[in-house]
Scaffold this active site. Structure first.
Site, PDB file in Angstrom:
ATOM      1  N   ASN A  48      -7.062  -3.403  -3.103  1.00 20.68           N
ATOM      2  CA  ASN A  48      -8.486  -3.440  -2.772  1.00 20.68           C
ATOM      3  C   ASN A  48      -9.222  -2.511  -3.738  1.00 20.68           C
ATOM      4  OD1 ASN A  48      -8.405  -0.738  -1.732  1.00 20.68           O
ATOM      5  ND2 ASN A  48      -7.693  -1.532   0.246  1.00 20.68           N
ATOM      6  N   LEU A  49     -10.535  -2.503  -3.668  1.00 17.33           N
ATOM      7  CA  LEU A  49     -11.315  -1.753  -4.660  1.00 17.33           C
ATOM      8  C   LEU A  49     -10.999  -0.263  -4.613  1.00 17.33           C
ATOM      9  CD1 LEU A  49     -13.446  -1.856  -6.881  1.00 17.33           C
ATOM     10  CD2 LEU A  49     -15.205  -1.619  -5.101  1.00 17.33           C
ATOM     11  N   SER A  50     -10.824   0.291  -3.416  1.00 14.24           N
ATOM     12  CA  SER A  50     -10.512   1.720  -3.294  1.00 14.24           C
ATOM     13  C   SER A  50      -9.178   2.046  -3.943  1.00 14.24           C
ATOM     14  CB  SER A  50     -10.502   2.131  -1.818  1.00 14.24           C
ATOM     15  OG  SER A  50     -11.783   1.989  -1.251  1.00 14.24           O
ATOM     16  N   GLU A  51      -8.164   1.197  -3.691  1.00 12.53           N
ATOM     17  CA  GLU A  51      -6.849   1.410  -4.287  1.00 12.53           C
ATOM     18  C   GLU A  51      -6.916   1.270  -5.810  1.00 12.53           C
ATOM     19  OE1 GLU A  51      -4.177  -0.326  -0.543  1.00 12.53           O
ATOM     20  OE2 GLU A  51      -4.966  -1.679  -2.078  1.00 12.53           O
ATOM     21  N   ASP A  88      -3.415  -8.528   4.408  1.00  5.79           N
ATOM     22  CA  ASP A  88      -2.213  -9.302   4.720  1.00  5.79           C
ATOM     23  C   ASP A  88      -2.501 -10.797   4.651  1.00  5.79           C
ATOM     24  OD1 ASP A  88      -0.974  -6.875   5.229  1.00  5.79           O
ATOM     25  OD2 ASP A  88      -1.316  -6.984   7.398  1.00  5.79           O
TER      26      ASP A  88
END
Length: 477
Positions: free
Chosen positions: A195-198, A264
């Site tokens: 995701n964008l944060s990761e 998921d």
């Protein structure tokens, strides 16, 4: 982009990763505890759902694909509950049992659709011998079209490089939902789905789309990836591949109730679509549509083929199309908040003809939204005889849902939709034919709620029974 509908029944996917059990305690809150300034929840309902890598496997199975799952569990009640729940939805489990560790369990307490607290029961599986998992992967590689590594940093994926090597040697694509900032572990994977944060935790804060693309392409080159998919919440998702322009897909979510397990769903649909023989671009298209559906549900959830069908044609689960009774109630509640008038009708609608289409169009003109409740196959047999229906329920509902006049389609098992109508309480209940309003199922409940009941005429000369008789007569010639 032209998208081919995936043949999910052809697909076989192996999911390997951190499995866990998600427990949900539901109940109302009406007071504050005298012991501390916290709400008191009167628990009235308890649910247990597979989570983590197990939720990925469930998402794959819910599409009709063959889903296999390998992970680490303890030898305890949680492991047994997890195995049983997965068996019930056709996930083939091959867990490695570790007697010294408990099965990872996450308990969430919810009231009025709001999560109040989460309690985690876990010790992690770092240090556990990975060889039994490698053996299970090796055994499955000949019968799968994709391998998913679902990483929640709980210890099941301490030997990712070995797993990637096994799959790549067998020509099986490896899709990874990453965790943490050490992407070196994932070198050589086919696709990463941070995701964008990761993503920004690895490459730094990105100011705009151009920076996401630039840094993403560098990441692909650095770690020898085939592709990178950055999921960006309300901004959709961006697919990056060497030698190809970036592909950005805006979100399809209509309402966001809970993002639990959305990642998921994305990787599960990606894997099932790729294993069906579709392209990566098509897989991302379907995954994006599925994500838009699942965030409109509470808790870890899956997406059915019917829901995905609705979503990809622009009729999102919380807005339009074929849906369950619970989903319909949510959609009706949202419509009422917008001040829309809800009309409801019902019938078998076995062979859709001009009379049906005209009737439904006229019913839709009486309000802002039209619900069509459809008799199940068993209900139809009881009412019409053993030779009916000609068309099974799913096909009847999909055809109705494709009509411009129809907003929502729902099924019912009883002989009449009285219970369903009492639960929905439309503003206007309509029925076609020679009925008197008081004879219509659900009329009393609608009137008691301040609604209206109306009888509409069918178009003359149109009858499903007559159509069937004509077909039979012509076939006998």
């Amino acid at each position: 982009m032209k998208v081919t509908l995936p043949e999910f029944e052809r697909a076989g996917v192996l999911v390997v990763g951190d499995v866990m059990l998600d427990r949900y305690w539901y109940g109302p809150t009406s007071r504050i505890s005298p012991e501390a300034p916290v709400p008191v929840v009167k628990v009235e309902n308890i649910e247990e759902r597979p989570g983590g890598a197990a939720n990925v496997a469930m998402n794959i199975a819910s599409l009709g694909a063959t889903s296999r799952l390998v992970g680490l569990t303890g030898i305890d009640d949680a492991a047994r509950a997890l195995s049983q729940a997965l068996a019930n939805v056709n996930v083939k489990c091959d867990f490695v049992s570790v007697p010294t560790h408990p099965t990872i369990t996450k308990l969430r307490v919810l009231s009025r659709n709001q999560q109040l607290i989460r309690l985690d029961f876990e010790e992690g599986f770092s240090g556990v011998d990975p060889q039994p998992m490698h053996e299970r992967i090796q055994q499955a590689l000949g019968s799968i079209g994709a391998l998913v590594l679902s990483d929640y940093a709980k210890g099941a994926l301490t030997s990712v490089q070995t797993m990637i090597k096994l799959a790549r040697e067998a020509g099986v694509p490896v899709l990874i939902d990453p965790k943490g900032t050490d992407f070196e572990r994932y070198r050589g994977a086919t696709l990463l789905t941070p995701n964008l944060s990761e993503f920004e935790a690895v490459v730094g804060k990105c100011q705009d789309e151009a920076e996401i693309v630039e840094r993403g392409m560098k990441l692909i080159a650095e770690f020898e990836l085939s592709a990178l998919l950055v999921t960006r919440s309300e901004q959709g998702m961006t697919l990056l591949q060497p030698g190809r322009p970036p592909l950005h897909m805006p979100t399809q979510a209509q309402e966001v109730y809970d993002v639990t397990g959305a990642g998921d769903t994305v990787i599960g649909v990606l894997a099932a679509t790729l294993a069906s023989g579709n392209t990566l671009e098509e897989a991302c298209y379907f995954a994006n549509a599925a994500a838009g559906v699942v965030v409109g549900k509470l808790g870890t959830s899956t997406v059915s083929p019917v829901e995905l069908e609705n979503a990809v044609r622009g009729r999102a689960e919380t807005g339009f199309g074929v849906m369950s009774e619970e989903e319909l109630k949510q959609a009706v509640a949202a419509a009422r908040k917008r001040g829309e008038k809800v009309v409801m009708t019902n019938g078998v609608f076995d062979i859709l003809h001009a009379g049906h289409v005209s009737y439904l169009a006229n019913a839709r003109k009486l309000g802002d939204r039209l619900i069509v409740a459809v008799n199940s196959d068993a209900s139809t047999k009881r009412l019409k005889g053993e030779t009916r229906p000609v068309n099974p329920l799913e096909q009847r509902m999909i055809v109705l849902g494709a009509l411009e006049a129809v907003d929502w389609v729902v099924s019912f098992e009883e002989d009449t939709p009285q219970r369903l109508i009492a639960g929905i309480l439309p503003d206007l209940l309509v029925k076609g034919g020679d009925y008197k309003p008081e004879q219509i199922a659900g009329s009393e409940e609608v009137w008691a709620n301040g609604g209206e009941v109306l009888v509409l005429n069918f178009e003359d000369g149109c009858s499903t029974t007559n159509i069937i008789k004509k077909i039979q007569k012509d076939s006998d010639k």
